[in-house]
Design an enzyme around this catalytic site. Structure first.
Site, mmCIF file in Angstrom:
data_model
loop_
_atom_site.group_PDB
_atom_site.id
_atom_site.type_symbol
_atom_site.label_atom_id
_atom_site.label_comp_id
_atom_site.label_asym_id
_atom_site.label_seq_id
_atom_site.Cartn_x
_atom_site.Cartn_y
_atom_site.Cartn_z
ATOM 1 N N ASN A 8 0.971 -1.254 -0.105
ATOM 2 C CA ASN A 8 -0.066 -0.036 -0.108
ATOM 3 C C ASN A 8 0.969 1.291 0.055
ATOM 4 O OD1 ASN A 8 -2.085 2.044 0.417
ATOM 5 N ND2 ASN A 8 -2.421 1.367 2.632
ATOM 6 N N LYS A 10 -0.086 4.236 -0.368
ATOM 7 C CA LYS A 10 -0.585 5.555 0.133
ATOM 8 C C LYS A 10 -0.425 6.612 -0.805
ATOM 9 C CE LYS A 10 -0.043 3.400 4.665
ATOM 10 N NZ LYS A 10 0.192 3.618 6.033
ATOM 11 N N HIS A 93 -9.530 1.777 4.828
ATOM 12 C CA HIS A 93 -8.138 1.950 5.692
ATOM 13 C C HIS A 93 -8.315 2.844 6.743
ATOM 14 C CE1 HIS A 93 -3.948 2.826 6.288
ATOM 15 N NE2 HIS A 93 -3.884 1.761 5.711
ATOM 16 N N GLU A 95 -6.579 5.109 7.986
ATOM 17 C CA GLU A 95 -6.152 6.488 7.556
ATOM 18 C C GLU A 95 -7.446 7.224 6.988
ATOM 19 O OE1 GLU A 95 -2.782 5.853 5.496
ATOM 20 O OE2 GLU A 95 -1.671 5.326 7.014
ATOM 21 N N GLU A 159 -5.095 -4.292 11.090
ATOM 22 C CA GLU A 159 -4.247 -3.252 11.066
ATOM 23 C C GLU A 159 -4.595 -2.309 12.364
ATOM 24 O OE1 GLU A 159 -2.277 -2.148 7.103
ATOM 25 O OE2 GLU A 159 -3.970 -1.041 7.063
ATOM 26 N N GLY A 165 2.754 2.984 10.795
ATOM 27 C CA GLY A 165 3.695 3.957 10.701
ATOM 28 C C GLY A 165 4.248 4.577 12.076
ATOM 29 N N SER A 198 3.594 -1.306 10.760
ATOM 30 C CA SER A 198 4.914 -1.415 10.869
ATOM 31 C C SER A 198 5.801 -3.002 10.312
ATOM 32 C CB SER A 198 5.347 -0.977 12.281
ATOM 33 O OG SER A 198 4.859 0.210 12.371
HETATM 34 P P1 13P Z 1 3.253 0.890 7.702
HETATM 35 O O1 13P Z 1 3.638 -0.398 7.177
HETATM 36 O O2 13P Z 1 3.739 2.154 7.006
HETATM 37 O O3 13P Z 1 3.089 0.848 9.168
HETATM 38 O O4 13P Z 1 1.465 0.969 7.103
HETATM 39 C C1 13P Z 1 0.820 0.186 7.337
HETATM 40 C C2 13P Z 1 -0.630 0.307 6.487
HETATM 41 O O5 13P Z 1 -1.122 1.244 6.751
HETATM 42 C C3 13P Z 1 -0.637 -0.601 5.302
HETATM 43 O O6 13P Z 1 -2.013 -0.230 4.745
#
Ligand code: 13P
Length: 234
Positions: A8, A10, A93, A95, A159, A165, A198
């Site tokens: 992903n 983003k 997601h 976010e 997640e 992140g 992460s």
């Molecule tokens: P990170 O791997 O950067 O923590 O992000 C995870 C994520 O949101 C994947 O969709």
């Protein structure tokens, strides 16, 4: 079932950067028992789709709208994603839930519409740190899963928000426990439950070793081809 390793990106990577990455990925060693999927930003989907035409690597979109067409400025329809050869679409997601304030009820509409158009929804669920600390994890996950049609082939991504992140990944044991709880809630065995939060070349093999973990949704580490191919082969 093949384990799914998904990237992903983003809001990262221009079209040129997408082309560079995917060209490199196509040349990399990918174990037969793995399915790889990339989720570039919308602006890169067309270029990615051309490059992936005869490849086993799947294409996914990071979001879609819950209507097929109409006056919805700035939104993207599932038909448009289908036209570009997307196999997967991320739904809900964290976010989008927490920064863009997407609501559970709209996420569920997106989920159903994706299924209608034969896009495989990757439904993202997860609790915040506060929710975990106050013992509300299962309540939150249950409400995020409530009413979804757990058809064969769909993917759930667990997640935990506190792990996204932050560098503070869930342990493989924590993720495994949550995956089996999710499987119980949706009472289906034939769906893949993948972990995200992460994931890195240092911890990926711990997750992939677990029977309950059917793959990984990788954010930050998926932006770097070396790190991502390391994860695929871990
Ligand atoms: P990170 O791997 O950067 O923590 O992000 C995870 C994520 O949101 C994947 O969709």
């Amino acid at each position: 079932m093949a384990k799914l390793i998904a990237a992903n990106w983003k809001m990262n990577k221009t079209v040129d950067e997408t082309v560079d990455f995917i060209s490199g990925l196509k040349k990399s060693k990918i174990p037969k028992e793995m399915e790889i999927a990339v989720f570039p930003p919308f602006t890169s989907l067309h270029a990615a789709s051309k490059l992936l035409e005869k490849s086993k690597i799947s294409l996914g979109a990071q979001n879609m709208y819950f209507e097929e067409k109409g006056a919805f400025t700035g939104e993207i329809s599932p038909l448009m994603l289908k036209e570009l050869g997307c196999r997967y679409v991320l739904i809900g997601h964290s976010e989008r839930r927490h920064i863009i304030a997407e609501k559970n009820k709209d996420i569920k509409k997106k989920f159903s519409l994706a299924l209608k158009w034969e896009l495989i929804p990757v439904l993202c669920v997860g609790e915040t740190k506060k929710e975990r600390k106050s013992g509300k994890t299962m309540e939150v996950i249950e409400s995020q899963l409530k009413g979804i049609q757990a058809s064969k082939g769909i993917v759930i991504a667990y997640e935990p928000v506190w792990a996204i992140g932050t560098g503070e990944n869930a342990t493989a044991k924590q993720a495994s426990e949550m995956h089996s709880a999710i499987r119980r809630i949706i009472s289906r065995n034939s769906i893949r439950i993948i972990y995200g939060g992460s994931v890195s070349p240092e911890n990926s093999s711990n997750f992939l070793r677990e029977k309950e973990i059917d793959g990984l949704l990788v954010g930050g580490a998926s932006l770097d081809l070396k790190k991502f191919t390391y994860i695929i082969n871990s």
